[in-house]
Design a protein around this motif. Sequence first.
Motif, PDB file in Angstrom:
ATOM      1  N   GLU A   1       0.851  -1.191   0.000  1.00 30.26           N
ATOM      2  CA  GLU A   1       0.000   0.000   0.000  1.00 30.26           C
ATOM      3  C   GLU A   1       0.888   1.243   0.000  1.00 30.26           C
ATOM      4  O   GLU A   1       1.469   1.588   1.028  1.00 30.26           O
ATOM      5  CB  GLU A   1      -0.918   0.058   1.232  1.00 30.26           C
ATOM      6  CG  GLU A   1      -1.970  -1.026   1.301  1.00 30.26           C
ATOM      7  CD  GLU A   1      -2.995  -0.770   2.408  1.00 30.26           C
ATOM      8  OE1 GLU A   1      -3.040   0.364   2.933  1.00 30.26           O
ATOM      9  OE2 GLU A   1      -3.729  -1.705   2.750  1.00 30.26           O
TER      10      GLU A   1
ATOM     11  N   THR B   1      -4.436   4.499   1.077  1.00 35.00           N
ATOM     12  CA  THR B   1      -3.838   4.104  -0.198  1.00 35.00           C
ATOM     13  C   THR B   1      -4.836   4.192  -1.345  1.00 35.00           C
ATOM     14  O   THR B   1      -6.037   3.962  -1.149  1.00 35.00           O
ATOM     15  CB  THR B   1      -3.278   2.665  -0.093  1.00 35.00           C
ATOM     16  OG1 THR B   1      -2.351   2.428  -1.158  1.00 35.00           O
ATOM     17  CG2 THR B   1      -4.379   1.612  -0.141  1.00 35.00           C
TER      18      THR B   1
ATOM     19  N   VAL C   1      -4.189  -2.441  -4.832  1.00 35.01           N
ATOM     20  CA  VAL C   1      -3.580  -3.383  -3.887  1.00 35.01           C
ATOM     21  C   VAL C   1      -3.857  -4.809  -4.336  1.00 35.01           C
ATOM     22  O   VAL C   1      -4.796  -5.083  -5.091  1.00 35.01           O
ATOM     23  CB  VAL C   1      -4.106  -3.158  -2.452  1.00 35.01           C
ATOM     24  CG1 VAL C   1      -3.749  -1.750  -1.991  1.00 35.01           C
ATOM     25  CG2 VAL C   1      -5.607  -3.395  -2.353  1.00 35.01           C
TER      26      VAL C   1
END
Length: 281
Positions: A124, A243, A247
């Motif tokens: 992240e 973030t 991911v």
Amino acid sequence: MKLLRHGPSGSEKPGMLCTDGTIRDLSGVVPDIAGEVLSDAGLARLASLDTAGLPVVALGTRLGPCVGGIGKMICIGLNYSDHAAETGAQVPPEPIIFMKATSAIVGPNDPIHIPRGSDKTDWEVELAFVIGKRAKYVPESEALAHVAGYAVANDVSERAFQTERSGQWTKGKSCDSFGPLGPWLVTRDEVADPQALDLWLKVNGQTMQQGTTRTMVYGVAFLVSYLSQFMTLHPGDVISTGTPPGVGMGMKTPRYLKPGDVVELGVEGLGHQRQDVVADA
């Protein structure tokens, strides 16, 4: 200014990245990039230095976390609307807050250790900011004055530990090496707008995350004010702001880190990190 800490883990010295690309040692000037050094007065003193006479740090010297004396590292979950969507989660009505153990914090290029029993270690890229002045019950209009500067963070996460085992997210976020921070602390005067920065992350050269802080749900000023309603923020405290999408957990076929992988990431104007992924002993 771009401030940093250099040397072996646990014995880092303060330093500064100069405009000519050299790193100068500040250990004869200040004890660390920490505490009162992060105040407006402390930073002004460093900015006024004639660095030409300071010792040059050798190329290739390890960089440690860019700030020392970290009392707490607070992280914000699901703080990008597009990241929340990729994970199937709703944008929270208030910031999701969790803590990352300070023992997880490492240098920007130190290896990521896959912990024992992990098969879902994820990446992240995040914008982090560092508190420079004590903050308690701070109005949003005054919040940014409490920020010393900004840095790149990788909120490494073990998703099974985080979400598939009972309890808080903290245990999936706090494994050793899960908090690369740096390479440097960029003072707030050099960041015109923290809500207008691009972020990116690559695994083995493949771009996984490409985002912008414009899509943050809760911006830096709001977060300083919000957090200060619940706890006092002290100089050196680090807040990692969430973030953007991309991911491993959010992929159609989830993908996670394994030994031998290489992670590279950065935030516009704040430098970049590189981590080799290794198995924990």
